[in-house]
Design an enzyme around this catalytic site. Structure first.
Site, PDB file in Angstrom:
ATOM      1  N   SER A 109      63.586  27.898  55.109  1.00 52.79           N
ATOM      2  CA  SER A 109      62.631  29.051  54.643  1.00 52.79           C
ATOM      3  C   SER A 109      63.509  30.485  55.171  1.00 52.79           C
ATOM      4  O   SER A 109      64.063  30.213  56.037  1.00 52.79           O
ATOM      5  CB  SER A 109      61.415  29.079  54.861  1.00 52.79           C
ATOM      6  N   TYR A 134      57.035  28.250  63.768  1.00 52.40           N
ATOM      7  CA  TYR A 134      57.485  28.124  62.376  1.00 52.40           C
ATOM      8  C   TYR A 134      58.922  28.404  62.226  1.00 52.40           C
ATOM      9  O   TYR A 134      59.827  27.744  61.580  1.00 52.40           O
ATOM     10  CB  TYR A 134      56.688  28.979  61.511  1.00 52.40           C
TER      11      TYR A 134
END
Length: 324
Positions: free
Chosen positions: A159, A185
């Site tokens: 991502s 994350y």
């Protein structure tokens, strides 16, 4: 020579869908595993592979939910698996290996995002464990079938969230440092990209290539741990609560979000290539520094072969899994 981290002019772009990139591709007789293949972009990824004739295996933490989501695709092979449970990963892999000698495509798609601090049974931080370590173990367990396929591809869903953090090799599981869900994350998404770098370096000599992917910003169940203020700030939804679709600015439908992974898994343009980070159905542009403010492209922290090697060694130590 390693593949250059630079666009190749694929002919596709931000608005391309999984159906667009799979058109003309024949996967008859091919076997595919897609984690998280029963919701969001994972579901669209499964739909694309199946439309091209592939036999698709989907591991599911919630079998009932998966069966309902895949109701119009009854030939998809469902089995239980929880990425936070090493024993269940082994059981799933054993089932795949019992069903087929050859695995042509593995898409490590499942993941979690920005959840409050939690740990798996080993004490490992859950985002690092579910997004990276679980997929690392799964890939190692499925390696015999990937190797025998003589041309397999492994796709790791990363991502642009990798911009938020690199790997803290001294404290990857937040045993000492203060926990921040977005830093965790970012670390996990950087790990996904570095995993592809290391795996490709190992696998290319055995006919297995690996790619990491930024799918785009898609309104899926991943946002469930975000506060309303964070959701509003992300400008994912309009005032009526409808997803904003603007592919050129990283806001995509699930069908568009699945496209880059499907392209990486099947495009003949990538034959002989690997170890690169891709976005918008092309190899992404390399950014000059980790502190770049651009949302497009990939930062050096996510393509560094030295960091990739360190992460591979750490992952072996933490999981006990390895590739023969």
């Amino acid at each position: 020579m390693s593949t250059q981290q630079a666009p190749i002019g694929s002919g596709f772009g931000p608005a391309s869908t999984a159906a667009d990139v799979i058109r003309g591709i024949d996967l008859t007789g091919k076997h595919v595993v897609v984690t998280g293949g029963y919701s969001g972009i994972g579901l669209e990824t499964v739909r694309a592979f199946r439309s091209a004739g592939a036999t698709v295996f989907v591991p599911a933490r919630d079998i009932a939910k998966a069966r309902e989501a895949l109701g119009d695709m009854p030939d998809v092979i469902l089995s239980g698996m929880d990425l936070l449970d090493p024993a269940s990963i082994d059981r799933f892999a054993e089932g795949v290996l019992a069903a087929t000698d050859l695995l042509h495509i593995l898409v490590n798609n499942a993941g979690v995002m920005a959840l409050p601090l939690s740990r798996d049974a080993r004490g490992y931080e859950s985002q690092f464990s579910a997004n990276h370590l679980g997929h690392f173990q799964l890939t190692c367990r499925l390696w015999p079938a990937l190797r025998r396929a003589n041309g397999a591809r492994v796709i790791a869903l990363s991502s642009y969230g990798h911009r938020r953090a690199g790997i803290d090799f001294h404290d990857p599981n937040f045993q000492v440092r203060e926990y921040d869900p977005w830093v965790a994350y970012g670390q996990a998404k950087t790990a996904n990209a570095l995993f592809a770098v290391a795996l490709d370096s190992i696998g290319k000599h055995q006919g297995v290539r690996a790619f990491s992917v930024h799918p785009g910003g898609i309104a899926t169940v991943l946002i469930r741990h975000m506060s309303q203020a964070q959701i509003d700030a992300s400008e994912v939804f309009d005032r009526e609560g409808r997803p904003i679709i603007d592919p050129q600015n990283n806001k995509k439908t699930p069908e568009q979000g699945a496209a880059t992974a499907v392209w990486c898994a099947t495009s003949p343009r990538l034959d002989g290539m690997g170890g690169v980070y891709c976005a918008d159905c092309d190899i992404a542009r390399a950014l000059p520094s980790d502190d770049s403010t651009e949302l497009h492209g990939v930062r050096p922290r996510a393509t560094d072969p030295v960091a990739a090697g360190r992460l591979w060694q750490l992952s072996e130590q933490l999981t006990g899994a390895s590739i023969d």
